[in-house]
Motif scaffolding. Structure first.
Motif, PDB file in Angstrom:
ATOM      1  N   LEU A 183       1.524  -1.426   0.072  1.00 17.71           N
ATOM      2  CA  LEU A 183      -0.553  -0.324  -0.162  1.00 17.71           C
ATOM      3  C   LEU A 183       0.899   0.660   0.227  1.00 17.71           C
ATOM      4  O   LEU A 183       2.017   1.195   0.219  1.00 17.71           O
ATOM      5  N   THR A 184       0.134   2.539  -0.796  1.00 23.36           N
ATOM      6  CA  THR A 184       0.963   3.361  -0.381  1.00 23.36           C
ATOM      7  C   THR A 184       0.904   4.624   0.525  1.00 23.36           C
ATOM      8  O   THR A 184      -0.230   4.097   1.404  1.00 23.36           O
ATOM      9  N   VAL A 185       2.093   5.258   1.250  1.00 24.35           N
ATOM     10  CA  VAL A 185       1.515   5.574   2.051  1.00 24.35           C
ATOM     11  C   VAL A 185       2.065   7.053   1.919  1.00 24.35           C
ATOM     12  O   VAL A 185       3.315   7.031   0.863  1.00 24.35           O
ATOM     13  N   GLU A 186       1.766   7.809   2.573  1.00 25.41           N
ATOM     14  CA  GLU A 186       2.173   9.364   3.280  1.00 25.41           C
ATOM     15  C   GLU A 186       2.795  10.473   4.396  1.00 25.41           C
ATOM     16  O   GLU A 186       2.933   9.746   5.585  1.00 25.41           O
ATOM     17  N   VAL A 187       4.177  10.115   4.335  1.00 23.56           N
ATOM     18  CA  VAL A 187       4.904  10.832   5.827  1.00 23.56           C
ATOM     19  C   VAL A 187       4.342  12.242   6.376  1.00 23.56           C
ATOM     20  O   VAL A 187       4.607  12.716   5.377  1.00 23.56           O
ATOM     21  N   ILE A 188       4.295  11.908   7.163  1.00 28.34           N
ATOM     22  CA  ILE A 188       3.833  13.400   7.654  1.00 28.34           C
ATOM     23  C   ILE A 188       4.511  13.692   8.945  1.00 28.34           C
ATOM     24  O   ILE A 188       4.081  15.186   9.969  1.00 28.34           O
ATOM     25  N   SER A 227      12.316   2.940   8.329  1.00 32.04           N
ATOM     26  CA  SER A 227      12.880   2.707   6.775  1.00 32.04           C
ATOM     27  C   SER A 227      14.256   3.084   6.787  1.00 32.04           C
ATOM     28  O   SER A 227      15.216   4.094   7.773  1.00 32.04           O
ATOM     29  N   ASP A 228      14.647   2.349   5.784  1.00 30.94           N
ATOM     30  CA  ASP A 228      15.997   2.445   5.752  1.00 30.94           C
ATOM     31  C   ASP A 228      16.709   3.429   5.065  1.00 30.94           C
ATOM     32  O   ASP A 228      17.821   3.879   4.688  1.00 30.94           O
ATOM     33  N   GLU A 229      15.873   4.428   4.481  1.00 26.98           N
ATOM     34  CA  GLU A 229      16.196   5.333   3.348  1.00 26.98           C
ATOM     35  C   GLU A 229      15.222   7.146   4.121  1.00 26.98           C
ATOM     36  O   GLU A 229      14.640   6.458   5.494  1.00 26.98           O
ATOM     37  N   VAL A 230      16.297   8.297   3.770  1.00 24.68           N
ATOM     38  CA  VAL A 230      15.903   9.314   4.837  1.00 24.68           C
ATOM     39  C   VAL A 230      14.744   9.631   3.743  1.00 24.68           C
ATOM     40  O   VAL A 230      14.895   9.902   2.672  1.00 24.68           O
ATOM     41  N   MET A 231      13.134  10.388   4.192  1.00 29.50           N
ATOM     42  CA  MET A 231      12.127  10.663   3.873  1.00 29.50           C
ATOM     43  C   MET A 231      11.327  11.485   4.429  1.00 29.50           C
ATOM     44  O   MET A 231      12.041  11.859   5.641  1.00 29.50           O
ATOM     45  N   THR A 232      11.207  13.080   3.992  1.00 31.97           N
ATOM     46  CA  THR A 232      10.997  13.703   4.518  1.00 31.97           C
ATOM     47  C   THR A 232       9.471  14.178   4.418  1.00 31.97           C
ATOM     48  O   THR A 232       8.717  13.162   3.741  1.00 31.97           O
ATOM     49  N   VAL A 233       9.091  15.179   5.213  1.00 33.70           N
ATOM     50  CA  VAL A 233       6.875  15.653   5.414  1.00 33.70           C
ATOM     51  C   VAL A 233       6.890  15.665   4.176  1.00 33.70           C
ATOM     52  O   VAL A 233       7.694  16.033   3.028  1.00 33.70           O
ATOM     53  N   GLY A 234       6.150  14.708   3.342  1.00 35.19           N
ATOM     54  CA  GLY A 234       5.034  15.242   2.226  1.00 35.19           C
ATOM     55  C   GLY A 234       5.642  13.957   1.439  1.00 35.19           C
ATOM     56  O   GLY A 234       4.896  13.489  -0.161  1.00 35.19           O
ATOM     57  N   GLU A 235       6.719  13.439   1.225  1.00 36.89           N
ATOM     58  CA  GLU A 235       6.900  11.859   0.715  1.00 36.89           C
ATOM     59  C   GLU A 235       5.482  10.579   0.716  1.00 36.89           C
ATOM     60  O   GLU A 235       5.719  11.084   1.394  1.00 36.89           O
ATOM     61  N   THR A 236       5.497   9.922  -0.747  1.00 34.59           N
ATOM     62  CA  THR A 236       4.944   8.890  -0.488  1.00 34.59           C
ATOM     63  C   THR A 236       6.533   7.667  -0.640  1.00 34.59           C
ATOM     64  O   THR A 236       7.249   7.763  -1.058  1.00 34.59           O
ATOM     65  N   GLY A 237       5.880   6.361   0.140  1.00 36.58           N
ATOM     66  CA  GLY A 237       6.704   5.794  -0.121  1.00 36.58           C
ATOM     67  C   GLY A 237       5.856   4.137   0.032  1.00 36.58           C
ATOM     68  O   GLY A 237       3.719   4.400  -0.558  1.00 36.58           O
ATOM     69  N   ILE A 238       5.860   3.133   0.006  1.00 38.49           N
ATOM     70  CA  ILE A 238       5.782   1.947  -0.357  1.00 38.49           C
ATOM     71  C   ILE A 238       6.027   0.914   1.090  1.00 38.49           C
ATOM     72  O   ILE A 238       6.818   0.469   1.427  1.00 38.49           O
ATOM     73  N   VAL A 239       4.371   0.331   1.410  1.00 38.19           N
ATOM     74  CA  VAL A 239       4.875  -0.458   2.562  1.00 38.19           C
ATOM     75  C   VAL A 239       5.501  -1.603   2.444  1.00 38.19           C
ATOM     76  O   VAL A 239       5.141  -2.203   1.133  1.00 38.19           O
TER      77      VAL A 239
END
Length: 413
Positions: free
Chosen positions: A365-370, A386-398
């Motif tokens: 599923l798709t998620v949004e970093v808040i 996450s093993d990656e650095v993700m910023t607010v507003g980015e989308t990711g996959i579970v």
């Protein structure tokens, strides 16, 4: 058995009973009970309305014996559009009055195997033929009809129309309906045991119609060889699908009922265990094809095995006059094979469908970093790592679920 009431002021009574379908144990019992009740009623005439493709030798003998022993005159009448083939020809000849409607036929009493083929030449063929010819001669001689033509129904498998049968003196009357039959029977002399009796009616005649009860009709229906084969094959398939896709119980219950009805039908018929084994083997081959995924090769093998099961299912002593339609067996196997393929398609599709509920349903599923360590998924806020650095507003996959924490990765692109 259902008996309709006769008006009290009726002076003469006639019982009319319908005999339709395969000559089997249920029909034999029905005839015996009807004759007994007709005798108790003191009927002037008992009429059996017969339409049959044939059936079991032993059941035919039982019916003939009941008619021969009847203390009431018995007429066997083939209604318009009906036939008295195979075992039915013997039943007609046993009657005190043999009658047919225009547009009917009688005969084709040559014995066959359960698969509809001639009995192979040899001692068995000679034994069966001589036995049936003697049976036919005995009843025809007793009734004073044409022995040669009646015997030719067995030896040459001839079939006669109503007009031909009357001309050859294998029937006594051509009657388009029951009233015409009663009128034609009036005044005839018949032999009841050792006594000669005259069939006579008063001015008023009441026809007492007799039907099988629902349970008797059901047994008569399922004791048809074709229906029994269909119920067994279809029931086995339904239970198999219930086993591999448990939960609903609809297929399993349906299959169980079909097998139960099929077993009732088998109880009334002379069956061969080899036929049942072949039917089971055919279903198993198709089941293995579904489970192992052999691209339909085993299904193509399983279908003819099922057909062989139908051919051998009723190839047993007592079924020499049981005529089974090979085209029905083949058609049933093909139809069941098509149904198997359709259901198998949806079963496989369901088994391969991605899980959409529970923890496993979250993966992909798709998620949004808040916020740091939090994501929104389907309107719900979850802890995330996450093993990656993700910023607010980015989308990711579970990619995984651990309790209330989601493991996510950045969406591609």
């Amino acid at each position: 058995m259902i008996f309709f009431c006769v008006p009290a002021d009726a002076k003469s009574t006639v019982t009319l009973a319908e005999l339709t379908g395969t000559v089997g144990v249920q029909m034999e019992e029905f005839v015996r009970d009807t004759v007994r009740q007709s005798e108790l009623n003191g009927d002037s005439l008992l009429i059996f309305q017969l339409d049959t493709p044939g059936g079991l030798v032993e059941a035919m003998r039982g019916i003939v014996q009941s008619i021969l022993a009847s203390r009431v005159p018995v007429a066997v009448w083939i209604p318009s559009g009906g036939r008295a083939a195979s075992a039915g020809a013997f039943i007609v000849q046993s009657a005190h009055i043999a009658a047919m409607s225009p547009g009917t036929n009688i005969g084709a009493a040559h014995p066959v195997t359960g698969g509809g083929d001639n009995i192979p030449d040899g001692d068995m063929n000679t034994k069966v033929m001589n036995d049936l010819k003697a049976q036919m001669r005995s009843v025809v001689q007793l009734r004073g009809r044409n022995v040669d033509t009646a015997e030719a129904m067995i030896t040459e498998s001839i079939s006669l129309t109503a007009t031909e049968a009357l001309r050859e003196k294998v029937i006594d009357i051509i009657a388009p309906d029951v009233n015409a039959l009663i009128k034609a029977a009036s005044g005839r002399r018949v032999k009841l045991g050792q006594q000669s009796a005259k069939i006579s009616f008063d001015d008023e005649v009441a026809v007492n119609r007799v039907n099988m009860s629902f349970s008797e009709q059901l047994i008569q229906f399922v004791s048809s060889p074709e229906i029994a084969y269909l119920l067994l094959s279809g029931g086995m398939m339904a239970i198999f699908f219930e086993v591999i896709t448990p939960g609903g119980f609809i297929l399993g219950t349906t299959g169980g009922v079909m097998l139960l009805l099929g077993a009732i039908g088998l109880k009334m018929l002379p069956f061969n265990w080899a036929g049942i084994v072949l039917i089971v083997a055919g279903v198993v081959l198709m089941a293995v094809d579904l489970i192992a995924g052999t691209s339909g090769l085993l299904t193509l093998l399983g279908l003819p095995v099922m057909c062989l099961g139908g051919v051998f299912l009723f190839r047993a002593p007592g079924g020499e006059l049981l005529q089974i339609s090979l085209s029905f067996i083949a058609g049933t196997a093909i139809a069941l094979g098509i149904c198997f393929g359709v259901v198998a398609y949806f079963v496989i599709k369901g088994l391969r469908r991605r899980i959409s509920t529970g923890k496993q349903g979250m993966i992909g599923l798709t998620v949004e970093v808040i916020a740091d360590g939090q994501v929104k998924c389907h309107g719900e806020i979850w802890r995330a790592k996450s093993d990656e650095v993700m910023t607010v507003g980015e989308t990711g996959i579970v990619t995984a679920v651990d309790g209330m924490t989601l493991t996510v990765r950045r969406s591609a692109g």
